[in-house]
Design an enzyme around this catalytic site. Structure first.
Site, short mmCIF file in Angstrom:
data_model
loop_
_atom_site.label_atom_id
_atom_site.label_comp_id
_atom_site.label_asym_id
_atom_site.label_seq_id
_atom_site.Cartn_x
_atom_site.Cartn_y
_atom_site.Cartn_z
N LYS A 1 -14.68 15.44 -11.75
CA LYS A 1 -14.54 16.89 -11.89
C LYS A 1 -15.88 17.53 -11.58
O LYS A 1 -16.91 17.16 -12.15
CB LYS A 1 -14.09 17.24 -13.32
CG LYS A 1 -14.11 18.76 -13.61
CD LYS A 1 -13.53 19.10 -14.99
CE LYS A 1 -13.76 20.57 -15.36
NZ LYS A 1 -13.23 20.93 -16.69
N GLU B 1 -8.92 24.76 -15.86
CA GLU B 1 -9.13 24.76 -14.42
C GLU B 1 -9.44 23.38 -13.86
O GLU B 1 -9.12 23.09 -12.70
CB GLU B 1 -10.26 25.74 -14.07
CG GLU B 1 -11.69 25.18 -14.19
CD GLU B 1 -12.07 24.73 -15.60
OE1 GLU B 1 -11.48 25.23 -16.57
OE2 GLU B 1 -12.95 23.84 -15.73
N LYS C 1 -14.27 32.36 -21.71
CA LYS C 1 -14.77 31.65 -22.88
C LYS C 1 -15.47 32.65 -23.80
O LYS C 1 -16.21 33.49 -23.35
CB LYS C 1 -15.74 30.54 -22.46
CG LYS C 1 -15.03 29.38 -21.77
CD LYS C 1 -15.93 28.18 -21.57
CE LYS C 1 -15.19 27.06 -20.86
NZ LYS C 1 -14.16 26.41 -21.72
N ASP D 1 -8.55 28.87 -18.07
CA ASP D 1 -9.63 28.00 -18.54
C ASP D 1 -9.25 26.52 -18.44
O ASP D 1 -10.09 25.65 -18.65
CB ASP D 1 -10.02 28.37 -19.98
CG ASP D 1 -11.39 27.84 -20.38
OD1 ASP D 1 -12.12 27.35 -19.49
OD2 ASP D 1 -11.72 27.93 -21.57
N ARG E 1 -8.20 20.47 -14.39
CA ARG E 1 -7.01 19.71 -13.99
C ARG E 1 -6.42 20.23 -12.69
O ARG E 1 -5.78 19.48 -11.95
CB ARG E 1 -5.99 19.73 -15.14
CG ARG E 1 -5.50 21.10 -15.50
CD ARG E 1 -4.77 21.15 -16.83
NE ARG E 1 -5.68 21.09 -17.98
CZ ARG E 1 -5.29 21.08 -19.25
NH1 ARG E 1 -3.99 21.11 -19.55
NH2 ARG E 1 -6.18 21.03 -20.23
#
Ligand code: BES
Ligand code: MN
Ligand code: ZN
Length: 495
Positions: free
Chosen positions: A256, A342, A268, A340, A344
């Protein structure tokens, strides 16, 4: 670095001696050591309440004598002694020596159940990695803390064989730490691509960087959806190691690579550590660090592909909306119920791409979920896999390299949490079991039964206080496990 039973050349200024804890009220000093020092070590240890707990240090200053400094370091109970306590002891003693400005250090730390070569490697690695310091962003850098000379005492001379892999692995860990620690205005997607290019150039790997248009042509709508809110262009990195003599096995390492994760429109909020989200590219740092080490170690008979779909998760008029539906490169449609989640989405297209390489195994590493941190804390990464042999091989590689993994369930029934009324699936399930639904989401993009494993390193990528051989800050977690898995293990386990 020299092994052998006696240090060579100039006398050492610092001697480290490892001692096991004893059942009685005091630790008996080895008679040879007391004789060498001409001092009453037993009294020293009693007065200072030295218990030889793992990593506990007692420093004895001896001005005008050789060695000038003696450091006694605890090894804990002999029955429980192994790699973890050995590394802890070597790291703690190295820190105590560096605090004392040692320039040449001899370490007498027993191998215990390890082979001399394994022990030599682990001790040398612990010294180097625990004294690592990152001064790149200081205007007035201080001198480094590494001693000029390290000697391993009491191991047979052939233990030096273990040191060959040490340098490459440490350099990989250091690269990963540097990438993770670099701020998001430095470690951009372009910077990750440049780093991959430098590895390719210096070690003869091949590199392909797909630009936004290339990814569009491949239909990578999930990845590009995340990237679309950022002013920085996404970089899809594909780095390949091929042994000269060819290979009968092929593995893919996917990382990632969110160089910053603001959360997007699901921004966030306070307490969610938004200011730390530079480390959301820890998975990519681990696979690039591993690539660097693998390129130097040149394992035979295995082709290694490293893939990073890197970008930022930002907010703008063009950013993905909560509620948008994106189409991944395998045609699956995804309802974005939380911007959020993101990582994946970027991994989805990376895993489809990885599957098309038809490898024997895919391993992805990702700072994927806060839920994994809640489940396992900061010392263990979560491991999910659809293949028991692969899972076992990774657990073993982690064990052999001092990184802890804990296998977690890929429970199919939890997939219900990802049901969408409008698309094939949603990107976020309920909060309970959040790291499990994240893993199940990823599995959806791995082709068929292809052996695949996912490591959630959200908790292990960073340490505020420092632990074992990690100073505070970026840990470089994952590099050592990957190098051990690719270079020393059977990728799909014993069978
Ligand atoms: N990068 C974060 C995960 C993370 C959180 C890593 C804390 C390290 C420390 C990830 O992209 C994320 O935001 N995950 C969400 C998922 C949720 C929206 C389902 C999370 O864990 O809160
Ligand atoms: Mn996120
Ligand atoms: Zn993230």
């Amino acid at each position: 670095m020299g092994g052998g039973s006696a240090p060579q050349g100039e006398p050492l200024d610092t001697l480290v001696v490892g001692l096991f804890a004893a059942a009685g009220p005091s630790i008996p000093a080895p008679p040879a050591l007391s004789a060498l020092l001409g001092a009453d070590l037993d009294t020293w240890m009693q007065q200072r309440h030295f218990k030889a707990k793992p990593g506990e240090c007692l420093t004895v200053h001896r001005p005008g004598e050789t060695p000038t400094t003696l450091i006694l370091v605890g090894l804990g109970d002999e029955a429980a002694y192994g790699l973890i306590n050995l590394q802890e002891a070597a790291a703690a003693a190295a820190r105590a020596a560096a605090d004392n400005r040692a320039t040449s250090v001899g370490l007498a730390i027993p191998p215990g159940p390890l082979t001399p070569a394994e022990a030599a490697r682990a001790i040398a690695q612990a010294v180097r990695l625990s004294l690592y310091e990152d001064q790149r962003f200081k205007s007035e850098p201080k001198p480094g803390r590494q001693p000029e000379r390290v000697a391993l005492i009491g191991l047979p001379a052939d233990a030096d064989a273990g040191l060959a892999t040490m340098d490459a692995t440490c350099a990989g860990v250091e690269l990963a730490r540097q990438l993770v620690a670099a701020p998001p205005n430095v470690a951009t997607p372009q910077h990750l691509a440049d780093t991959a290019a430098a590895i390719a150039r210096e070690h003869g790997l091949s590199l392909q960087v797909l630009e936004r248009a290339d990814c569009e042509a491949l239909g990578m709508g999930a990845y590009l959806g995340v990237a679309q809110g950022s002013d920085l262009p996404p970089k899809f990195i594909h780095l390949t190691y091929r042994p000269e003599a060819g290979a009968s096995r092929r593995v893919v390492l996917v990382g990632k690579g969110l160089t910053f994760d603001s959360g997007g429109y699901n921004l966030k909020t306070a307490g969610s550590q938004i200011e730390m989200m530079k480390y959301d590219m820890g998975g990519s740092a681990a696979v690039l660090g591993a690539a660097r080490a693998i390129a130097q170690l040149k394992p035979a008979d295995v082709e290694v592909h490293v893939i990073v779909a890197s970008c930022e998760n930002m907010i703008s008029g063009g950013a993905v909306h909560p509620g948008d539906i994106l189409t991944a490169s395998n045609g699956r449609t995804i309802e974005i119920n939380n911007t959020d989640a993101e990582g994946r989405l970027t991994l989805a297209d990376a895993l489809v791409y990885a599957s098309r390489l038809e490898p024997d195994a895919i391993v992805d590493l990702a700072t994927l979920t806060g839920a994994c941190v809640i489940a396992l804390g900061e010392e263990m990464a979560g491991l999910w896999s659809n293949h028991d042999g692969l899972a076992a091989a990774l657990l073993e590689a982690g064990e052999a390299s001092g990184e802890s993994l804990w296998r977690m369930p890929l429970r199919p029934s939890y997939k219900k949490g990802l049901k969408s009324g409008v698309a094939d699936l949603k990107n976020t399930g309920p909060r309970p079991g959040g790291s499990i639904t994240a893993a199940l989401f990823l599995q959806d993009f791995v082709s068929g039964d292809l052996p695949w494993a996912h490591l959630d390193i959200a908790g292990t990528v960073w340490t505020e206080k420092g632990r074992s051989l990690d100073p505070s800050g970026a840990t470089g977690f994952g590099v050592r496990t990957l190098v051990a898995w690719v270079c020393h293990g059977a990728p799909l386990g014993a069978t």
